[in-house]
Design an enzyme around this catalytic site. Structure first.
Site, PDB file in Angstrom:
ATOM      1  N   THR A  97       0.814  -1.225   0.000  1.00 62.41           N
ATOM      2  CA  THR A  97       0.000   0.000   0.000  1.00 62.41           C
ATOM      3  C   THR A  97       0.841   1.266   0.000  1.00 62.41           C
ATOM      4  OG1 THR A  97      -0.179  -0.031   2.419  1.00 62.41           O
ATOM      5  CG2 THR A  97      -1.948  -1.102   1.173  1.00 62.41           C
ATOM      6  N   HIS A 102       9.767  -0.981   2.339  1.00 67.22           N
ATOM      7  CA  HIS A 102       9.759  -1.136   3.797  1.00 67.22           C
ATOM      8  C   HIS A 102       9.709  -2.613   4.139  1.00 67.22           C
ATOM      9  CE1 HIS A 102       5.662  -0.555   2.335  1.00 67.22           C
ATOM     10  NE2 HIS A 102       5.241  -1.361   3.298  1.00 67.22           N
TER      11      HIS A 102
HETATM   12  P1  AMP Z   1       2.288  -2.366   3.095  1.00 68.18           P
HETATM   13  O1  AMP Z   1       0.827  -2.689   3.113  1.00 68.18           O
HETATM   14  O2  AMP Z   1       3.184  -3.553   3.107  1.00 68.18           O
HETATM   15  O3  AMP Z   1       2.627  -1.380   1.997  1.00 68.18           O
HETATM   16  O4  AMP Z   1       2.576  -1.653   4.496  1.00 68.18           O
HETATM   17  C1  AMP Z   1       2.349  -0.308   4.759  1.00 68.18           C
HETATM   18  C2  AMP Z   1       2.369  -0.155   6.251  1.00 68.18           C
HETATM   19  O5  AMP Z   1       2.574   1.193   6.570  1.00 68.18           O
HETATM   20  C3  AMP Z   1       1.062  -0.575   6.935  1.00 68.18           C
HETATM   21  O6  AMP Z   1       1.326  -1.627   7.873  1.00 68.18           O
HETATM   22  C4  AMP Z   1       0.588   0.717   7.619  1.00 68.18           C
HETATM   23  O7  AMP Z   1      -0.036   0.477   8.854  1.00 68.18           O
HETATM   24  C5  AMP Z   1       1.887   1.491   7.749  1.00 68.18           C
HETATM   25  N1  AMP Z   1       1.772   2.942   7.815  1.00 68.18           N
HETATM   26  C6  AMP Z   1       1.088   3.743   6.979  1.00 68.18           C
HETATM   27  N2  AMP Z   1       1.221   5.028   7.351  1.00 68.18           N
HETATM   28  C7  AMP Z   1       2.031   5.032   8.436  1.00 68.18           C
HETATM   29  C8  AMP Z   1       2.553   6.062   9.284  1.00 68.18           C
HETATM   30  N3  AMP Z   1       2.279   7.355   9.086  1.00 68.18           N
HETATM   31  N4  AMP Z   1       3.352   5.696  10.316  1.00 68.18           N
HETATM   32  C9  AMP Z   1       3.625   4.389  10.543  1.00 68.18           C
HETATM   33  N5  AMP Z   1       3.177   3.380   9.764  1.00 68.18           N
HETATM   34  C10 AMP Z   1       2.383   3.699   8.741  1.00 68.18           C
END
Ligand code: AMP
Ligand code: ZN
Length: 116
Positions: A97, A102
């Site tokens: 997402t 990451h």
């Molecule tokens: P992915 O779905 O693998 O792209 O992971 C994106 C992650 O980013 C998700 O687990 C979200 O909860 C996390 N996330 C999104 N915005 C933030 C933020 N501002 N601070 C910390 N984590 C975030």
């Protein structure tokens, strides 16, 4: 090296606050805002890389550093013995997402058996 519209670039440059757990020249690590397990940390390059598919030869040292930071944080956060995962979602089928690379560090509770 930085994308003005990218939320993780903004976290890495401290324009957006996070619960920062680790920082060096190459990476930052901070708590996931919506933790899936008790220990849920994101380990992120400071430079903008879109994801696994955006990696190039020049990123070899960066990936090595991310995995070693994951190992250190797992130890520091007390899950090295109980067990942990490092997970990268890449692309739509994997549910990515945020399009800034990451690594999720996950631990602190049983994770429902093996993923693969
Ligand atoms: P992915 O779905 O693998 O792209 O992971 C994106 C992650 O980013 C998700 O687990 C979200 O909860 C996390 N996330 C999104 N915005 C933030 C933020 N501002 N601070 C910390 N984590 C975030
Ligand atoms: Zn970015």
């Amino acid at each position: 090296m930085s994308d003005p519209n990218c939320i993780f670039c903004k976290i890495a440059s401290k324009q957006i606050p996070s619960t920062l757990l680790y920082e060096d020249d190459l990476v930052v690590a901070f708590k996931d805002i919506a933790p899936q397990v008790p220990v849920h940390v994101l380990i992120v390059p400071k430079a903008h890389v879109s994801g696994l598919d955006g990696l190039r030869e020049e990123h070899k040292a960066l990936i090595g550093q991310i995995t070693l930071v994951g190992q250190k944080l797992a130890r520091d956060l007390g899950v090295a013995e109980s067990g942990y995962r490092m997970v990268v979602n890449s692309g739509p089928d994997a549910g990515q997402t945020v399009f800034h690379l990451h690594f999720h560090l996950l631990g602190g509770a049983p994770m429902g058996g093996k993923m693969v």
